[in-house]
Design a protein around this motif. Structure first.
Motif, short mmCIF file in Angstrom:
data_model
loop_
_atom_site.label_atom_id
_atom_site.label_comp_id
_atom_site.label_asym_id
_atom_site.label_seq_id
_atom_site.Cartn_x
_atom_site.Cartn_y
_atom_site.Cartn_z
N VAL A 1 7.12 -7.70 3.15
CA VAL A 1 5.97 -8.61 3.01
C VAL A 1 5.86 -9.06 1.55
O VAL A 1 5.64 -10.23 1.25
CB VAL A 1 4.65 -7.92 3.45
CG1 VAL A 1 3.45 -8.82 3.13
CG2 VAL A 1 4.68 -7.59 4.93
N LEU A 2 6.04 -8.10 0.66
CA LEU A 2 5.92 -8.39 -0.77
C LEU A 2 7.17 -9.09 -1.31
O LEU A 2 7.18 -9.57 -2.44
CB LEU A 2 5.69 -7.09 -1.56
CG LEU A 2 4.32 -6.43 -1.38
CD1 LEU A 2 4.32 -5.04 -1.97
CD2 LEU A 2 3.23 -7.29 -2.02
N ASN A 3 8.21 -9.11 -0.48
CA ASN A 3 9.47 -9.75 -0.86
C ASN A 3 10.07 -9.11 -2.11
O ASN A 3 10.50 -9.80 -3.04
CB ASN A 3 9.26 -11.25 -1.06
CG ASN A 3 10.56 -12.03 -0.96
OD1 ASN A 3 11.58 -11.50 -0.48
ND2 ASN A 3 10.54 -13.26 -1.43
N ILE A 4 10.04 -7.75 -2.14
CA ILE A 4 10.65 -7.05 -3.28
C ILE A 4 11.79 -6.15 -2.80
O ILE A 4 11.93 -5.90 -1.63
CB ILE A 4 9.64 -6.20 -4.08
CG1 ILE A 4 8.85 -5.25 -3.16
CG2 ILE A 4 8.72 -7.08 -4.89
CD1 ILE A 4 7.88 -4.34 -3.90
N ASN B 1 7.73 2.04 10.36
CA ASN B 1 7.97 0.75 9.71
C ASN B 1 8.30 0.90 8.22
O ASN B 1 7.69 0.27 7.38
CB ASN B 1 6.74 -0.16 9.89
CG ASN B 1 6.55 -0.58 11.34
OD1 ASN B 1 7.17 -1.54 11.79
ND2 ASN B 1 5.72 0.13 12.07
N PRO B 2 9.29 1.78 7.92
CA PRO B 2 9.60 1.97 6.50
C PRO B 2 10.14 0.66 5.91
O PRO B 2 10.89 -0.05 6.56
CB PRO B 2 10.69 3.05 6.53
CG PRO B 2 11.32 2.93 7.86
CD PRO B 2 10.23 2.49 8.80
N GLY B 3 9.70 0.35 4.72
CA GLY B 3 10.21 -0.86 4.06
C GLY B 3 9.51 -2.13 4.49
O GLY B 3 9.77 -3.20 3.95
N PHE B 4 8.60 -2.01 5.47
CA PHE B 4 7.95 -3.23 5.97
C PHE B 4 7.15 -3.93 4.88
O PHE B 4 7.24 -5.14 4.69
CB PHE B 4 7.05 -2.90 7.17
CG PHE B 4 6.25 -4.07 7.63
CD1 PHE B 4 6.83 -5.06 8.41
CD2 PHE B 4 4.92 -4.22 7.25
CE1 PHE B 4 6.10 -6.17 8.80
CE2 PHE B 4 4.19 -5.33 7.63
CZ PHE B 4 4.78 -6.30 8.41
N ILE B 5 6.35 -3.12 4.16
CA ILE B 5 5.50 -3.72 3.13
C ILE B 5 6.35 -4.32 2.00
O ILE B 5 6.00 -5.38 1.45
CB ILE B 5 4.50 -2.65 2.60
CG1 ILE B 5 3.45 -2.33 3.69
CG2 ILE B 5 3.80 -3.11 1.33
CD1 ILE B 5 2.59 -3.51 4.14
N GLN B 6 7.47 -3.69 1.69
CA GLN B 6 8.37 -4.26 0.69
C GLN B 6 8.83 -5.66 1.12
O GLN B 6 8.95 -6.57 0.30
CB GLN B 6 9.60 -3.36 0.46
CG GLN B 6 9.35 -2.16 -0.45
CD GLN B 6 8.38 -1.15 0.17
OE1 GLN B 6 8.35 -0.97 1.38
NE2 GLN B 6 7.56 -0.52 -0.66
#
Lengths: 201, 201
Positions: free
Chosen positions: B198-201, B191-196
């Motif tokens: 969520v953070l909307n960055i 899930n690369p980039g998933f947290i980005q």
């Protein structure tokens, strides 16, 4: 007896971790919740050995010094940590153990217990997290802003965890956790000697 | 679109792989079975592109030479292999793909598709495997002995697979496979980039 799984679970505040774990425990009779040690005073109704192990600062420090803690941290003047022995005992009985921990603690654990399974529970979006915080109606604007800022910071640790579970629908998140526990038990690395037993050699 | 999972499945002969996969396909609409290419002649009723891709030896060799095969092997004078393109297309559509393969092929795959998930299906004991073979009543004593000897040899490869699923009760084995597919989708490495996001960055 096959060793149980140490499941390290972290989430940003208001991430919904409590609800997910409560449901997970209801569905798993062989799951145990790790009990922390603390140097703070017990609050009314708190039971020693159930809510916390309440210990003196000297005892706490001794446990740290002798390597008897899986992880530990200081928080507003009190020490908190996870004694290793009860966790190991459950794991050796084949029981799975959940360790709820903040993201800083999570990074210590992986060094001390490399075969643990770490799960980060995240809200689907920051907007959902904000809405959940506001809907609770228990915090003022300033607290909400602080919590959101903390959550954003905590989320950046997520990719260091083995798994990321999205807390969107409760039942999906719980099923994800169940699938993680179940599949980890089938990892060949967790079944040394298994094939030798099938072959009876 | 999140990429699907390539599930490489091996089992000793009479290991019950077919029954487990049949049930798994019935429960998963987003699962596809990889189609092999072969240089052997089609048998009556076999459909090109469904049962196999029937190709000439020249075409087969060309696919091998240009790196268009995930794995390949020769078996009693005919070539068999897995063309990469259709598998990749399904995976890119977010579909999961099952690749049934013998244990030798399994070791090639991990080199060419390092993000695949490999599962070895094993009988609980050799005695159970022997009983299953005898209960079928379709093979003579010599064939049964040969199959058991082959199975013993194939089982020694199991620990090179990511997961070992025991084919004891069918529904447990199928649930194990489901849990593996579900939990692998939650791996942070997938899930690369998933947290980005969520953070909307």
């Amino acid at each position: 007896m096959k060793k149980g799984i140490l499941l390290v679970v972290s989430a940003p505040s208001a991430g919904g971790k409590g609800t997910i774990l409560k449901e997970l425990f209801q569905q798993n009779e062989t799951l145990r919740m790790s009990v922390s040690a603390t140097t703070r005073q017990p609050r009314p109704g708190e039971v020693d050995g159930k809510d916390y192990y309440f210990v003196s600062r000297e005892t706490f420090q001794q446990w740290v010094d002798t390597g008897s803690m899986l992880e530990h941290a200081e928080y507003v003047g009190n020490c908190y940590g996870t004694p290793k022995a009860p966790v190991e005992e459950w794991l050796n009985q084949g029981l799975d153990v959940v360790l709820e921990i903040d993201v800083q603690g999570g990074s210590q654990i992986k060094n001390l217990a490399p075969d643990c399974v770490s799960v980060f529970i995240t809200p689907p979006t920051m907007e959902v997290l904000e809405k959940r915080l506001r809907d609770r109606g228990t915090e003022d604007e300033e607290t909400i802003c602080k919590r959101l800022a903390t959550a954003r910071q905590e989320l950046t640790f997520a990719e260091g965890y083995d798994y990321i579970v999205i807390n969107d629908k409760l039942e999906d998140a719980v099923e994800d956790m169940q699938a993680i526990l179940r599949s980890e038990k089938r990892k060949s690395a967790r079944n040394p000697g298994f094939i030798q037993r099938v072959l009876n050699i």
